[in-house]
Scaffold this active site. Structure first.
Site, PDB file in Angstrom:
ATOM      1  CG  ASP A 128      44.216  44.873  39.258  1.00 13.76           C
ATOM      2  OD1 ASP A 128      44.286  43.832  38.292  1.00 13.76           O
ATOM      3  OD2 ASP A 128      44.870  45.105  40.120  1.00 13.76           O
ATOM      4  CB  ALA A 157      37.534  42.504  39.839  1.00 11.53           C
ATOM      5  CD  GLU A 209      45.928  42.247  41.848  1.00 16.22           C
ATOM      6  OE1 GLU A 209      45.970  41.572  40.614  1.00 16.22           O
ATOM      7  OE2 GLU A 209      45.023  41.605  42.635  1.00 16.22           O
TER       8      GLU A 209
END
Length: 232
Positions: A84, A86, A106
């Site tokens: 993922d 950020a 998430e």
């Protein structure tokens, strides 16, 4: 391809190098993760055998475009790896996430993964969370005003996220309050305090979840590794 997108592509490829056949993956959201998904699809076309759970409807659409097989928590309650992006990363690899609006899913996927690999460019690194980014908090519309008052009591300055003059809707049908903060001295305590507010579904503080952060910096790749034991 722009220099920035080339860096994002390199980071996406580096994250794909962590994937092995047989893995169940968490598929993140955002412009950097796009290149991971693209590379993952290319490797699947060459025989890589994986499945993934997407963090957003947008990611699910991209996975279908890149022919990445999708699964669900009905089939896999534990994930081998999640990748993922950020919005902000502190020196302890704690994160602020959620500016794309997918923070609740998430957080669920990150918590279910044995390892969480984060892909960012160097602008996302900071000395403390809240230095450069607001903190998204997903709330039930019914409790929005109550949550705003309670968040203000914690020292935040919450603003309702809007699109075309209407509240932004998450994939879960909730609203998001973007909270301006002072640099956060104790992010774990703040995460707990925010999630204790009635009507808050989740907040964008991801504490102790990232195992690696892969950073694009001036054309090179840097890998920051957590010293914590990471697990679901």
């Amino acid at each position: 391809m722009s220099a920035q997108n080339e860096e994002k592509r390199q980071v996406g490829v580096a994250a794909a190098d962590r994937v092995r056949s047989g893995m169940a993956l968490g598929l993140g959201s955002g412009s950097t993760v796009y290149f991971f998904l693209q590379e993952l699809g290319r490797r699947i076309s060459q025989g890589l055998d994986v499945t993934g759970i997407p963090t957003s409807d947008r990611t699910a659409a991209l996975a279908r475009e890149f022919r990445i097989p999708l699964t669900s928590f009905d089939e896999h309650q534990e994930l081998d790896l999640a990748v993922d992006g950020a919005d902000e990363v502190d020196p302890n690899l704690n994160l602020i996430k959620g500016h794309g609006g997918a923070l609740l899913r998430e957080k669920i996927i990150a918590s279910a993964a044995r390892q969480l690999v984060i892909v960012v460019d160097s602008t996302k690194l900071g000395p403390a969370l809240g230095t450069n980014m607001t903190l998204p908090v997903e709330v039930l519309p019914f409790a929005c005003r109550l949550a705003q008052k309670r968040l203000s009591g914690l020292g935040a300055e919450p603003t309702l996220r809007e699109t075309d003059g209407k509240p932004f809707l998450t994939d879960n049908g909730n609203w998001i309050l973007d909270c301006a903060l002072q640099p956060v001295a104790d992010p774990a305590r703040l995460e707990t305090d925010i999630n204790a507010i009635p009507g808050v579904m989740e907040n964008g503080l991801f504490i102790g979840l990232a195992s690696e952060v892969i950073v694009a910096r001036s054309g090179s790749i840097e890998v920051l590794v957590s010293s914590r034991q990471i697990g679901p």
